[in-house]
Design a protein around this motif. Structure first.
Motif, PDB file in Angstrom:
ATOM      1  N   VAL A 173      39.307  50.575  45.797  1.00  0.00           N
ATOM      2  CA  VAL A 173      38.409  50.174  46.501  1.00  0.00           C
ATOM      3  C   VAL A 173      38.660  49.025  47.332  1.00  0.00           C
ATOM      4  CG1 VAL A 173      36.318  51.431  45.893  1.00  0.00           C
ATOM      5  CG2 VAL A 173      36.641  49.057  45.245  1.00  0.00           C
ATOM      6  N   THR A 174      39.535  47.938  46.527  1.00  0.00           N
ATOM      7  CA  THR A 174      40.062  46.864  47.081  1.00  0.00           C
ATOM      8  C   THR A 174      41.517  47.027  47.830  1.00  0.00           C
ATOM      9  OG1 THR A 174      41.202  46.298  45.188  1.00  0.00           O
ATOM     10  CG2 THR A 174      39.213  45.448  45.303  1.00  0.00           C
ATOM     11  N   GLY A 175      41.888  48.243  47.540  1.00  0.00           N
ATOM     12  CA  GLY A 175      43.114  48.590  48.332  1.00  0.00           C
ATOM     13  C   GLY A 175      44.276  47.778  47.846  1.00  0.00           C
ATOM     14  N   GLU A 176      44.302  47.379  46.602  1.00  0.00           N
ATOM     15  CA  GLU A 176      45.499  46.374  46.001  1.00  0.00           C
ATOM     16  C   GLU A 176      45.420  46.385  44.753  1.00  0.00           C
ATOM     17  OE1 GLU A 176      44.085  42.807  47.824  1.00  0.00           O
ATOM     18  OE2 GLU A 176      43.565  42.053  46.199  1.00  0.00           O
ATOM     19  N   ALA A 177      46.750  46.289  44.093  1.00  0.00           N
ATOM     20  CA  ALA A 177      46.714  46.093  42.587  1.00  0.00           C
ATOM     21  C   ALA A 177      46.088  44.772  42.304  1.00  0.00           C
ATOM     22  CB  ALA A 177      48.131  46.067  42.202  1.00  0.00           C
ATOM     23  N   VAL A 178      45.385  44.716  41.109  1.00  0.00           N
ATOM     24  CA  VAL A 178      44.921  43.411  40.583  1.00  0.00           C
ATOM     25  C   VAL A 178      46.100  42.474  40.375  1.00  0.00           C
ATOM     26  CG1 VAL A 178      43.020  44.576  39.570  1.00  0.00           C
ATOM     27  CG2 VAL A 178      44.738  44.205  37.999  1.00  0.00           C
ATOM     28  N   HIS A 179      45.625  41.311  40.673  1.00  0.00           N
ATOM     29  CA  HIS A 179      46.589  40.191  40.475  1.00  0.00           C
ATOM     30  C   HIS A 179      46.292  39.387  39.116  1.00  0.00           C
ATOM     31  CE1 HIS A 179      47.476  40.003  44.999  1.00  0.00           C
ATOM     32  NE2 HIS A 179      46.499  40.624  44.933  1.00  0.00           N
ATOM     33  N   GLY A 180      46.091  40.063  37.984  1.00  0.00           N
ATOM     34  CA  GLY A 180      45.808  39.659  36.713  1.00  0.00           C
ATOM     35  C   GLY A 180      44.301  39.683  36.384  1.00  0.00           C
ATOM     36  N   TRP A 181      43.799  39.129  35.064  1.00  0.00           N
ATOM     37  CA  TRP A 181      42.570  39.259  34.674  1.00  0.00           C
ATOM     38  C   TRP A 181      42.178  38.102  34.119  1.00  0.00           C
ATOM     39  CZ3 TRP A 181      40.765  40.211  29.834  1.00  0.00           C
ATOM     40  CH2 TRP A 181      41.792  40.563  28.677  1.00  0.00           C
ATOM     41  N   ALA A 182      40.882  37.895  33.765  1.00  0.00           N
ATOM     42  CA  ALA A 182      40.405  36.814  33.009  1.00  0.00           C
ATOM     43  C   ALA A 182      38.983  37.683  32.514  1.00  0.00           C
ATOM     44  CB  ALA A 182      40.082  35.604  33.847  1.00  0.00           C
ATOM     45  N   VAL A 183      38.637  36.516  31.358  1.00  0.00           N
ATOM     46  CA  VAL A 183      37.353  36.779  30.537  1.00  0.00           C
ATOM     47  C   VAL A 183      36.441  36.303  31.327  1.00  0.00           C
ATOM     48  CG1 VAL A 183      36.027  36.611  28.551  1.00  0.00           C
ATOM     49  CG2 VAL A 183      38.446  37.207  28.364  1.00  0.00           C
ATOM     50  N   PRO A 189      36.181  42.024  31.284  1.00  0.00           N
ATOM     51  CA  PRO A 189      37.177  41.422  32.086  1.00  0.00           C
ATOM     52  C   PRO A 189      36.888  41.405  33.428  1.00  0.00           C
ATOM     53  CG  PRO A 189      37.624  43.406  30.571  1.00  0.00           C
ATOM     54  CD  PRO A 189      36.393  43.227  30.584  1.00  0.00           C
ATOM     55  N   ASN A 190      37.295  40.496  34.153  1.00  0.00           N
ATOM     56  CA  ASN A 190      37.145  40.195  35.540  1.00  0.00           C
ATOM     57  C   ASN A 190      38.628  40.402  36.404  1.00  0.00           C
ATOM     58  OD1 ASN A 190      36.325  38.231  38.256  1.00  0.00           O
ATOM     59  ND2 ASN A 190      34.577  39.747  37.338  1.00  0.00           N
ATOM     60  N   PHE A 191      38.726  41.056  37.386  1.00  0.00           N
ATOM     61  CA  PHE A 191      40.225  41.380  38.104  1.00  0.00           C
ATOM     62  C   PHE A 191      40.400  40.201  39.117  1.00  0.00           C
ATOM     63  CE2 PHE A 191      39.180  45.122  35.806  1.00  0.00           C
ATOM     64  CZ  PHE A 191      40.246  45.401  34.909  1.00  0.00           C
ATOM     65  N   ALA A 192      41.529  39.350  38.870  1.00  0.00           N
ATOM     66  CA  ALA A 192      41.829  38.614  40.136  1.00  0.00           C
ATOM     67  C   ALA A 192      42.250  39.565  41.476  1.00  0.00           C
ATOM     68  CB  ALA A 192      43.130  37.759  40.028  1.00  0.00           C
ATOM     69  N   THR A 193      41.703  39.216  42.611  1.00  0.00           N
ATOM     70  CA  THR A 193      41.666  40.144  43.887  1.00  0.00           C
ATOM     71  C   THR A 193      41.831  39.301  45.015  1.00  0.00           C
ATOM     72  OG1 THR A 193      40.147  41.532  42.608  1.00  0.00           O
ATOM     73  CG2 THR A 193      40.405  41.909  44.990  1.00  0.00           C
TER      74      THR A 193
END
Lengths: 332, 332
Positions: A173-183, A189-193
């Motif tokens: 839905v964001t149309g992009e690969a995640v840019h990493g993640w954090a707790v 997990p919360n994905f950098a976008t």
């Protein structure tokens, strides 16, 4: 965070005492940018503003239907709630229907934001339960999907089927690969976008139709409608999400996220909004989202709730108005 | 607020999630700038960071001596305290010695920040008194000077002898005419000042000697020494002012102010520090002042209290460290 522009001003007497910079993007489905302030390609952690994305697998998998979740439960799955009785009782009943209890949650416990609920716990020297966690509805949703998939109890592990499904939906839905993640604060997990990607995702939710062809679009429509239908469950009394959704009279769904994130889904306009205050201030994100909603014609500028966030009086403890939290001219 | 530079970073996993910009100035007595970040000429409201300036007339007039105020009372006059028993009992006893009571204060009432004191009030459905206001010591000082001058009860009026004396002292130690004024959270006038002027004032306090020739310099020395001697009265347990002053082992006095202001007075170095976070964030001002104090050699980098503010772990409700509040490299 480079390229951030002035979004919210803190006035005291005739002077700007403090200033909040940030980024805003307004998108169409597919990601076309309609309008932007600052740098829409800045990469952020959406935090709780992405809860409706994290709830997509719950609905599109059929898990929500199998567990006979109501629209109240779906609103709670997307909520950062106050831990008031209307929130915790529903979450507890939901867990009970799954044959689970508070101990199966992995969000951790914190004092509820709701003053009445906090008072009861404080004055009885009782510790808060995990159901009081503002994210407990999201976690009840994770547990519902875990059960549906027959997966293990540690549903927050990055390689757990629930988080694998969340990440797949998130990137779609964001149309992009995640840019990493954090707790996140609730340990999920919360994905950098990119803000642009988050805005594109909100436009997908905004444009999602009932009886859509794809389970994902149908799920997005149900979640957006559940949020707009139950503003009091998405946050709580006095909170920006709740008061502004009430002021818009249904239809438009909005959601705050920690560290100055706010998103909006405008179904009639088929537009998605995402904003991030560079310094993480909630007071600034609330003023900025109110300004954007007024600008887009879905929030009445003269509604009392609008003024409370768009141009919020700062009142001291003797009732004197000493200043205002005010959305910057660029957004008005 | 233009020209602000990066002072504090909020890290989550391997990414800067939020960023705080601001201004810092380090001055010698007389106002010569030793070092600066951002724009030292930016005009701010010092808010509570200027309480020791507002207390100068109390001491230099002889009112403090006439009322037999102890160093604890002088520390409270410069405090933004937690409203714990150690604070409110002293303020109440002070008012009592003046033949006054809570009703003579004009600061207004708010719930104390001290959890134990707040719990007692909350669970007994008792409203906080004005002595619980974090500024009640400053106001007890204003009342002491009011009594000494035989002036009227409305000591917060801009033309009241107390505020006239405060403004004269303020302009003298900052070395500049005020840039207007505003009503503070405690309803007292707060004068707009350049950060440079506030830094110059802090250097005046830093360099002030015992048995100085002028009553103003003697008063500044007494107030600085009272703050450094009673860190627990200037703020409270766990607070940056209290913990960092304790970590420095006496001598150096520091003070926070609302909306991201922090000041420091370094007597050995005869230096004054003033900083303002442009967005008003306290978490950022605490990290930045800790970095400046380490840089100036008065705070040990490896002291536990230092790490708590200079590079503060962000711990979620399951005890997982998810990120850090970290002073930017430019200050280290």
């Amino acid at each position: 965070m480079t390229g951030a522009v002035e979004l919210t001003e803190i006035w005291r007497a005739d002077r700007v005492e403090s200033l909040h910079l940030g980024h805003v993007v307004i998108c169409k489905p597919g990601g076309e940018i309609v309008d932007a302030w600052g740098d829409p390609e800045t990469v952020i952690y959406p935090r709780s503003s992405a809860k409706m994305i994290q709830a997509l697998p719950l609905v599109e998998s059929g898990a929500a239907e199998a567990a006979e979740l109501g629209t109240e439960d779906l609103a709670l799955a997307c909520a950062s709630h106050n831990g008031a009785a209307i929130h915790t009782e529903r979450v507890t009943a939901w867990l009970d229907r799954l044959g689970l209890d508070d101990g199966d949650l992995r969000c951790g416990a914190h004092m509820p934001r709701d003053p009445a609920a906090a008072k009861v716990l404080t004055c009885s020297d009782e510790a808060p339960g995990q159901a009081h966690n503002n994210c407990s509805g999201k976690h009840a949703g994770f547990l519902t999907l875990t059960r549906h998939l027959g997966a293990g109890p540690e549903y927050l592990d990055l390689d757990h089927p629930v988080q694998v499904a969340v990440r797949e939906a998130w990137e779609d839905v964001t149309g992009e690969a995640v840019h990493g993640w954090a707790v996140d604060g609730c340990s999920a997990p919360n994905f950098a976008t990119s803000l642009h990607g988050l805005g594109r995702a909100m436009a997908f939710f905004a444009a999602a139709r009932d009886g859509a062809d794809t389970p994902r679009e149908a799920a997005a429509a149900r979640l957006r409608q559940a949020m707009a239908a139950h503003p009091e469950l998405v946050a709580g009394e006095g909170r920006a999400c709740t008061e502004l959704m009430r002021a818009m009279g249904g239809g438009v769904a909005i959601k705050t996220g920690a560290e100055g994130v706010f998103v909006a889904m405008l179904p009639k306009q088929r537009l998605g909004v995402a904003l991030k205050i560079a310094d993480g201030a909630t007071r600034a994100s609330e003023a900025a989202i109110a300004a954007v909603l007024v600008r887009l014609g879905v929030l009445a500028a003269d509604h009392p709730a609008t003024r409370r966030f768009l141009d919020a009086p700062i009142v001291n403890c003797r009732g004197i108005t000493t200043g205002h939290v005010r959305a910057a001219a660029a957004l008005r």
